[in-house]
Design an enzyme around this catalytic site. Structure first.
Site: not given
Length: 326
Positions: A125, A70, A148, A197, A179-180, A200
């Site tokens: 975060d 990302q 995460e 969490d 990868d969750g 988007d």
């Protein structure tokens, strides 16, 4: 490799990061206003938030990179402190991050009678971890696993938003870089609470987290009568139809599904929705099962309390009719 294309978090030297000149910095979300020589960040994604934009004045560009997963932008704002932006969408700011972090964490934790084992999907975060540590300290939560996908986010937040990421290496935290979705597919352990969490779904690694199959994976990884919660991307003002569809997807898997909302200025339209779910139909998710005295609430929380827990589920008439009617 230039700062804007760095992709290897293992090579990230937090003590010697490059300096970014805001006058020459180029990013789709940053606009220069000649009339007052100011720079502004604008969140203006046509797919997610059509017809509107949210802006913050930029004081300084702190870091920018395209990780493997990302686009990551961190800037210092003039009024909200340091800001983390992923794929053009604000994830957190120093000024108001506690509202979301507290609600997504304490709604399920305070609704569970014995939340010993907690799984966090995403949460790079580390704000949710900070909130869970409060329950480690009071003896309720014993194990935390966080999965995460992008460890660059964790590394950068330890420098630029350290109050959020201060427990990234807590002894009760098992940090998994993966990868969750894949992690849940292969999960052998069961958890009392699972907190998703994620970022988007638009243009990022989180799209699978908003589908029926994901809710099935969550259920498979839960202990009996466990609780899951996830951010819903939208709020009632932006795309009520989407929220209804997402709640229906969750209801295909879970017997007891509720929608709550969190208020904070830097999420578009000033609100963000949360879906909380369990198979326990006797549990009233809108009322905390575990309660702290008011004095302890003031010591532990800035946003959450017993009244906020209950009131976060109260919706205006039109939204309540749409989301909660048969």
């Amino acid at each position: 490799m230039s700062p804007s294309t760095q992709q290897n978090p293992q090579l990230l030297d937090l003590d010697h990061l490059p300096l970014f000149d805001i006058a020459t910095f180029k990013h789709d979300s940053i606009t220069y206003h000649k009339e007052d020589s100011s720079y502004w960040f604008y969140e203006k994604l046509k797919q997610s938030f059509p017809g509107q934009s949210f802006g913050l004045q930029v004081d300084q560009i702190l870091y920018h990179t395209q990780s493997q997963f990302q686009d990551i932008l961190i800037f210092k704002s003039t009024n909200f402190g340091n800001v983390l932006v992923l794929n053009g969408i604000i994830q957190c700011t120093e000024k108001d991050e506690f509202a979301y972090q507290e609600l997504i964490t304490h709604l399920p934790i305070m609704s569970h009678p014995n939340p010993k084992k907690v799984l966090v999907i995403g949460g790079g975060d580390c704000g949710v971890i900070r909130e869970l540590v409060k329950h480690v300290n009071d003896g309720s939560v014993e194990e935390i696993t966080m999965v995460e996908i992008d460890d660059m986010v964790i590394k950068l937040l330890t420098k630029f938003l350290p109050e959020m990421a201060k427990y990234h290496n807590h002894p009760k935290l098992n940090l998994v870089i993966d990868d969750g979705f894949v992690f849940l597919k292969n999960a052998k352990e069961k958890y009392d609470v699972i907190i998703t969490d994620s970022s988007d779904p638009d243009d990022g690694p989180a799209e699978e987290f908003f589908q029926v199959n994901y809710f099935k994976l969550l259920l498979n990884a839960l202990n009996e009568n466990g609780i899951v919660i996830m951010q819903s991307l939208e709020n009632i003002w932006l795309n009520l139809k989407y929220l209804g569809e997402l709640k229906c997807k969750a209801s295909e898997v879970f017997s007891n599904v509720k929608y709550a909302q969190c208020y904070m200025p830097t999420y578009t339209s000033g609100q963000l929705g949360l879906l909380i779910a369990t198979m326990d139909t006797t549990k009233d998710l809108t009322s905390p099962l575990r309660k702290f005295p008011r004095e302890k609430e003031s010591q532990l929380f800035k946003y959450y309390n017993q009244q906020v827990h209950a009131s976060s589920f109260i919706l205006p008439t039109w939204a309540d009719d749409y989301l909660n009617s048969n």
